[in-house]
Design a protein around this motif. Structure first.
Motif, PDB file in Angstrom:
ATOM      1  N   ILE A   1       4.164  10.041  21.642  1.00  0.00           N
ATOM      2  CA  ILE A   1       3.378   9.864  20.426  1.00  0.00           C
ATOM      3  C   ILE A   1       3.010   8.384  20.304  1.00  0.00           C
ATOM      4  N   PHE A   2       1.709   8.130  20.362  1.00  0.00           N
ATOM      5  CA  PHE A   2       1.168   6.780  20.284  1.00  0.00           C
ATOM      6  C   PHE A   2       0.708   6.473  18.863  1.00  0.00           C
ATOM      7  N   PHE A   3       1.006   5.271  18.397  1.00  0.00           N
ATOM      8  CA  PHE A   3       0.447   4.756  17.148  1.00  0.00           C
ATOM      9  C   PHE A   3      -0.595   3.726  17.544  1.00  0.00           C
ATOM     10  N   ILE A   4      -1.817   3.873  17.042  1.00  0.00           N
ATOM     11  CA  ILE A   4      -2.899   2.947  17.370  1.00  0.00           C
ATOM     12  C   ILE A   4      -3.348   2.229  16.106  1.00  0.00           C
ATOM     13  N   ALA A   5      -3.334   0.902  16.153  1.00  0.00           N
ATOM     14  CA  ALA A   5      -3.903   0.085  15.091  1.00  0.00           C
ATOM     15  C   ALA A   5      -5.292  -0.323  15.583  1.00  0.00           C
ATOM     16  N   TRP A   6      -6.311   0.339  15.070  1.00  0.00           N
ATOM     17  CA  TRP A   6      -7.700   0.130  15.489  1.00  0.00           C
ATOM     18  C   TRP A   6      -8.337  -0.905  14.564  1.00  0.00           C
ATOM     19  N   SER A   7      -8.702  -2.051  15.121  1.00  0.00           N
ATOM     20  CA  SER A   7      -9.279  -3.148  14.338  1.00  0.00           C
ATOM     21  C   SER A   7     -10.415  -3.777  15.129  1.00  0.00           C
ATOM     22  N   PRO A   8     -11.602  -3.129  15.122  1.00  0.00           N
ATOM     23  CA  PRO A   8     -12.707  -3.637  15.933  1.00  0.00           C
ATOM     24  C   PRO A   8     -13.157  -5.033  15.498  1.00  0.00           C
TER      25      PRO A   8
ATOM     26  N   MET B   1       0.837  -1.194   0.000  1.00  0.00           N
ATOM     27  CA  MET B   1       0.000   0.000   0.000  1.00  0.00           C
ATOM     28  C   MET B   1       0.877   1.252   0.000  1.00  0.00           C
ATOM     29  N   ALA B   2       0.562   2.185  -0.877  1.00  0.00           N
ATOM     30  CA  ALA B   2       1.295   3.459  -0.924  1.00  0.00           C
ATOM     31  C   ALA B   2       0.851   4.343   0.244  1.00  0.00           C
ATOM     32  N   VAL B   3       1.699   5.264   0.618  1.00  0.00           N
ATOM     33  CA  VAL B   3       1.385   6.219   1.678  1.00  0.00           C
ATOM     34  C   VAL B   3       1.349   7.607   1.057  1.00  0.00           C
ATOM     35  N   HIS B   4       0.205   8.247   1.131  1.00  0.00           N
ATOM     36  CA  HIS B   4       0.055   9.590   0.571  1.00  0.00           C
ATOM     37  C   HIS B   4       1.010  10.543   1.289  1.00  0.00           C
ATOM     38  N   ASP B   5       1.612  11.465   0.543  1.00  0.00           N
ATOM     39  CA  ASP B   5       2.571  12.412   1.126  1.00  0.00           C
ATOM     40  C   ASP B   5       1.971  13.227   2.260  1.00  0.00           C
ATOM     41  N   ASP B   6       0.671  13.479   2.194  1.00  0.00           N
ATOM     42  CA  ASP B   6      -0.006  14.250   3.235  1.00  0.00           C
ATOM     43  C   ASP B   6       0.086  13.558   4.604  1.00  0.00           C
ATOM     44  N   CYS B   7       0.117  12.232   4.600  1.00  0.00           N
ATOM     45  CA  CYS B   7       0.241  11.476   5.864  1.00  0.00           C
ATOM     46  C   CYS B   7       1.543  11.836   6.564  1.00  0.00           C
ATOM     47  N   LYS B   8       2.626  11.823   5.813  1.00  0.00           N
ATOM     48  CA  LYS B   8       3.938  12.126   6.383  1.00  0.00           C
ATOM     49  C   LYS B   8       4.022  13.598   6.804  1.00  0.00           C
ATOM     50  N   LEU B   9       3.496  14.472   5.967  1.00  0.00           N
ATOM     51  CA  LEU B   9       3.524  15.902   6.257  1.00  0.00           C
ATOM     52  C   LEU B   9       2.753  16.229   7.535  1.00  0.00           C
ATOM     53  N   LYS B  10       1.541  15.711   7.656  1.00  0.00           N
ATOM     54  CA  LYS B  10       0.718  15.992   8.843  1.00  0.00           C
ATOM     55  C   LYS B  10       1.342  15.373  10.100  1.00  0.00           C
ATOM     56  N   PHE B  11       1.973  14.199   9.956  1.00  0.00           N
ATOM     57  CA  PHE B  11       2.648  13.600  11.100  1.00  0.00           C
ATOM     58  C   PHE B  11       3.816  14.472  11.559  1.00  0.00           C
ATOM     59  N   LEU B  12       4.587  14.989  10.621  1.00  0.00           N
ATOM     60  CA  LEU B  12       5.696  15.885  10.977  1.00  0.00           C
ATOM     61  C   LEU B  12       5.176  17.140  11.681  1.00  0.00           C
ATOM     62  N   GLU B  13       4.041  17.660  11.232  1.00  0.00           N
ATOM     63  CA  GLU B  13       3.431  18.820  11.898  1.00  0.00           C
ATOM     64  C   GLU B  13       3.038  18.475  13.331  1.00  0.00           C
ATOM     65  N   LEU B  14       2.479  17.284  13.529  1.00  0.00           N
ATOM     66  CA  LEU B  14       2.103  16.850  14.883  1.00  0.00           C
ATOM     67  C   LEU B  14       3.345  16.713  15.757  1.00  0.00           C
ATOM     68  N   LYS B  15       4.377  16.094  15.215  1.00  0.00           N
ATOM     69  CA  LYS B  15       5.588  15.806  15.988  1.00  0.00           C
ATOM     70  C   LYS B  15       6.413  17.066  16.284  1.00  0.00           C
TER      71      LYS B  15
ATOM     72  N   ALA C   1      -4.184   5.348  13.698  1.00  0.00           N
ATOM     73  CA  ALA C   1      -4.257   6.674  14.299  1.00  0.00           C
ATOM     74  C   ALA C   1      -2.958   6.972  15.026  1.00  0.00           C
ATOM     75  N   VAL C   2      -2.696   8.260  15.166  1.00  0.00           N
ATOM     76  CA  VAL C   2      -1.560   8.740  15.947  1.00  0.00           C
ATOM     77  C   VAL C   2      -2.135   9.737  16.940  1.00  0.00           C
ATOM     78  N   TYR C   3      -1.720   9.615  18.203  1.00  0.00           N
ATOM     79  CA  TYR C   3      -2.224  10.497  19.253  1.00  0.00           C
ATOM     80  C   TYR C   3      -1.048  11.057  20.053  1.00  0.00           C
ATOM     81  N   ASP C   4      -1.016  12.370  20.216  1.00  0.00           N
ATOM     82  CA  ASP C   4       0.020  13.041  21.001  1.00  0.00           C
ATOM     83  C   ASP C   4      -0.493  13.152  22.434  1.00  0.00           C
ATOM     84  N   PHE C   5       0.019  12.282  23.300  1.00  0.00           N
ATOM     85  CA  PHE C   5      -0.476  12.163  24.670  1.00  0.00           C
ATOM     86  C   PHE C   5       0.401  12.953  25.638  1.00  0.00           C
ATOM     87  N   ASP C   6      -0.192  13.957  26.291  1.00  0.00           N
ATOM     88  CA  ASP C   6       0.502  14.749  27.314  1.00  0.00           C
ATOM     89  C   ASP C   6       0.242  14.155  28.693  1.00  0.00           C
ATOM     90  N   PHE C   7       1.276  14.136  29.532  1.00  0.00           N
ATOM     91  CA  PHE C   7       1.123  13.605  30.889  1.00  0.00           C
ATOM     92  C   PHE C   7       2.174  14.214  31.807  1.00  0.00           C
TER      93      PHE C   7
END
Length: 167
Positions: free
Chosen positions: A113-120, A36-50, A96-102
Motif C-alpha cells: 500500500i503506497f501513500f502518494i503526496a502529489w504536489s505538482p 486539518m480534520a480527517v473525515h471519517d469516510d477517509c478512514k473507512l474507505k482506507f480500511l476497505e482498501l486494506k 492518494a493511496v494505491y494498492d500495488f500488486d506485484f
C-alpha cells in the motif's frame, strides 16, 4: 503582531521585505491548517482498501473551507495504474493511496500500500504548504501505509518507481 512586524520589515527591506512578509503570512496560514480534520469516510474507505481490497486506489482532497480531508475518488479493484494517474489533477495537490500488486523474484504474488503526496510544480504555493503541513497528521490516521512517495510530476511516481520501492 504579525502585521506590525511585516510593516517594519517592508520599511527596512523594501521589495525583499514585502516578499518575505508575504511568505511568512502564507506560512502561518498553512501552519494553522495543519490541524486539518480527517473525515471519517477517509478512514473507512482506507480500511476497505486494506482489509477487503474493495478499492484499487483512493484520491483524497483537502477542503479548505471545511478544514478537512475528504475522499475525492475511489478506484474499483479492476482499474489500472493509468486510471489512477488520470485522477490526479495536473495543477492541484492531492493525497492518494494505491494498492500495488506485484510478483517477487520467487514469483510470489504480493501487494504494497503506497501513500502518494502529489504536489505538482504548477500548483499554488498556498496549496503546497497546506498539503505539506497536513501530510503527517493525515498519514497517521491511515494505519497500514507501507511505502511513501512524494511526487511533483508523473515521472516521480511511474510504474518503475513503484516496482523498485515495493521490494
Amino acid at each position: 503582531m504579525l502585521c506590525l512586524c511585516a510593516i517594519d520589515v517592508i520599511k527596512h527591506w523594501g521589495c525583499f521585505g514585502y516578499l518575505f512578509s508575504h511568505l511568512m503570512i502564507l506560512y502561518s496560514q498553512a501552519n494553522a491548517a495543519s490541524g486539518m480534520a480527517v473525515h471519517d469516510d477517509c478512514k473507512l474507505k482506507f480500511l476497505e482498501l486494506k482489509a477487503k481490497r474493495t478499492h484499487r486506489f483512493i484520491v483524497f482532497k483537502i477542503e479548505e473551507k471545511q478544514k478537512q480531508v475528504i475522499v475525492e475518488k475511489l478506484g474499483d479493484p479492476t482499474e489500472s495504474y493509468e486510471d489512477f494517474t488520470k485522477c490526479l489533477p495536473a495543477d492541484e495537490c492531492r493525497y492518494a493511496v494505491y494498492d500495488f500488486d506485484f510478483l517477487t523474484a520467487e514469483n510470489v504474488p504480493k501487494s504494497r500500500i503506497f501513500f502518494i503526496a502529489w504536489s505538482p510544480d504548477t500548483s499554488r504555493i498556498r496549496s503546497k504548504m497546506i498539503y505539506a503541513s497536513s501530510k503527517d497528521r493525515f498519514k497517521r490516521e491511515l494505519d497500514g501505509i507501507q511505502v511513501e512517495l512524494q511526487a511533483t510530476d508523473p515521472t516521480e511516481m511511474g510504474l518503475d518507481v513503484f516496482k523498485s520501492r515495493a521490494n
